[in-house]
Design an enzyme around this catalytic site. Sequence first.
Site, PDB file in Angstrom:
ATOM      1  N   VAL A   1      11.510  17.148  27.029  1.00 12.65           N
ATOM      2  CA  VAL A   1      10.924  18.648  26.915  1.00 12.65           C
ATOM      3  C   VAL A   1      11.337  19.355  28.001  1.00 12.65           C
ATOM      4  O   VAL A   1      10.758  19.113  29.191  1.00 12.65           O
ATOM      5  CB  VAL A   1       9.508  18.723  26.628  1.00 12.65           C
ATOM      6  CG1 VAL A   1       9.046  20.001  26.527  1.00 12.65           C
ATOM      7  CG2 VAL A   1       9.093  17.832  25.549  1.00 12.65           C
TER       8      VAL A   1
ATOM      9  N   VAL B   1       5.728  15.283  25.711  1.00  7.26           N
ATOM     10  CA  VAL B   1       6.401  14.354  26.623  1.00  7.26           C
ATOM     11  C   VAL B   1       6.136  12.791  26.516  1.00  7.26           C
ATOM     12  O   VAL B   1       6.745  12.218  26.871  1.00  7.26           O
ATOM     13  CB  VAL B   1       6.257  14.878  28.017  1.00  7.26           C
ATOM     14  CG1 VAL B   1       7.356  16.068  28.235  1.00  7.26           C
ATOM     15  CG2 VAL B   1       4.922  15.542  28.444  1.00  7.26           C
TER      16      VAL B   1
ATOM     17  N   LEU C   1      -2.295   4.036  21.042  1.00  5.06           N
ATOM     18  CA  LEU C   1      -2.221   4.800  19.480  1.00  5.06           C
ATOM     19  C   LEU C   1      -1.367   5.773  19.684  1.00  5.06           C
ATOM     20  O   LEU C   1      -1.285   6.348  20.625  1.00  5.06           O
ATOM     21  CB  LEU C   1      -3.700   5.182  19.388  1.00  5.06           C
ATOM     22  CG  LEU C   1      -4.647   4.024  18.856  1.00  5.06           C
ATOM     23  CD1 LEU C   1      -6.090   4.763  18.745  1.00  5.06           C
ATOM     24  CD2 LEU C   1      -4.199   3.417  17.474  1.00  5.06           C
TER      25      LEU C   1
ATOM     26  N   LEU D   1     -11.646   3.473  12.578  1.00  2.00           N
ATOM     27  CA  LEU D   1     -11.285   2.934  13.475  1.00  2.00           C
ATOM     28  C   LEU D   1     -11.319   1.605  13.234  1.00  2.00           C
ATOM     29  O   LEU D   1     -12.419   0.634  13.862  1.00  2.00           O
ATOM     30  CB  LEU D   1     -11.798   3.018  14.968  1.00  2.00           C
ATOM     31  CG  LEU D   1     -11.719   4.454  15.453  1.00  2.00           C
ATOM     32  CD1 LEU D   1     -12.361   4.729  16.764  1.00  2.00           C
ATOM     33  CD2 LEU D   1     -10.355   5.284  15.271  1.00  2.00           C
TER      34      LEU D   1
END
Length: 595
Positions: free
Chosen positions: A25, A51, A422, A477
């Site tokens: 980026v 990013v 994650l 979760l």
Amino acid sequence: MPRMTAAAAAVEILKLEGVEQTFGVPGAAINPFYRELKNVGGIAHTLARHVEGASHMAEGYTRAKAGNIGVCIGTSGPAGTDMITGLYSAIADSIPILCITGQAPVSKLHKEDFQAVDIASIAKPVTKKATTVLEAAQVPGVFQEAFHLMRSGRPGPVLIDLPIDVQLTEIEFDPATYAPLPVYKPQATRAQAAKALQFLLESERPLIVAGGGIINADASDLLVEFAELVNVPVISTLMGWGTIPDDHELAAGMVGVQTAHRYGNATFLESDFVFGIGNRWANRHTGYNLDAYTKGRKFVHVDIEPTQLGKIFAPDFGIASDAKAALELFIEIAKELKAEGKLPDFSAWAASAQDRKATLQRRTHFDNIPLKPQRVYEEMNKAFGPETRYVTTIGLSQIAAAQFLHVYRPRNWINCGQAGPLGWTIPAAIGAATAEPETPIVALSGDYDFQFMIEELAVAAQHKVPYVHVLVNNAYLGLIRQAQGGLGINFEVNLEFENINTPELGVYGVDHVKVAEGLGVKAIRVTDPDKLGEAFEEAKKLAQEFQVPVVVEAILERITNIAMSKTVDMSDVTEFEELATEPGHAPTAIKALQV
């Protein structure tokens, strides 16, 4: 001597070091580098939406093909700090990526300038080296050293921080005279290899543990040759999965407290000698009860990093060596021993490992609605062939995938094993698909992993990167909920809510189909197990037709406990679901169930 900006020299070196693709980026402090990336030419660039996503794309790109080094680029300040997670993931799994950041002018570094942060100090613990270049003339040497470090010894990431005035300064640099530095990799001696094989000769029930270092060394073919030569079963680690095809007669499954097979653990516990090659005894493999893992067996450990030897437990013999160099010697000596009739006959032991493989299986065939996750993996095995490359990160979805899916080739299981951030899956899949567009990619996410960096789907839409993304959604979760069970809580892990815009979803909350379509990709929702197969086939067709990712969302039952050890002990794994007791219970198991 030709003169050019330091940024132009950096781009020229990237090309000379074999870089063909970058991810990043742009921003004010790195714009001079981007100008040279455009003007010098010859290197492709994929514009990420975040990013951190660029850093994971670079990692997926590296992992997909031997020799690749992914490059991620960002501006000063938060761009660098956002990429720290990518650097951590890369160093944890021994993956070389190069992170290039912009920086405030050298004269402003001590003045708390806008977006000026000491990124080199921040990145130091998660890189092989992190450098803020203060003199423009040093740029060629810093880049040359970076590639040398990334490729030498245990592979890993490097960060180069370029102040904007350093990028713009003209220096003398002649690309025609540039040459990469020689790569250093430790190599086993013949005496070390002979001693290691002596342990094998003295054993009765040996196992080879094949780690990710074998894949990094591009030595999977040698691993298979060695295993076949000595006729010893092979246990793959999570990072080494694919070194030997799952359907090979010496593939004995995986071992551990989560990503493991019942038959793998059972065979390991029967062994008396373990030959670890390119592995690091990660705790999800060994468990925390090292007595259960080590008692009654001897160990030889081969690793490229000398300080890994003895880090977790002391082996009976350790060798600091690149996996490829070690395997070449093991094969050479084993052939001599075979010619002399000195190799033991391990055929009965190898057969017993296959017997366990055919009897100790978990059930996958369930007709429940909402879906049980096991059925999703069963249908994936039917729909996606041996050429498929799976990309995933962490959670119950990944743990179940390792228990139920099949991998047949090295680099066809791309998983961040130690860091497990994650959101990793989508950008890593984009990087892997960019590296080898001809290899079919299937990404796998739980709903939370999918939501973490969902914006990167727009990158795949913009740059025409097709793949299939399997999303298993239970609005939980799941892994954290299961882990909280031992503490008697179920707290702040529930993602359910009634979406006022999609009432038909019930309590499953986020309408992933609408979000995915809004980002420019295709999506299919499945609620019936008998519709999974046709959804996967449709996804493959749509991905090729539109050249974008296709999300297949499977609506799961809210709570499923996946087999794992409550005590983090590989000898004490709890099976929460019904086991396979007849062939129809596990129709896509790697071997037909024997009862």
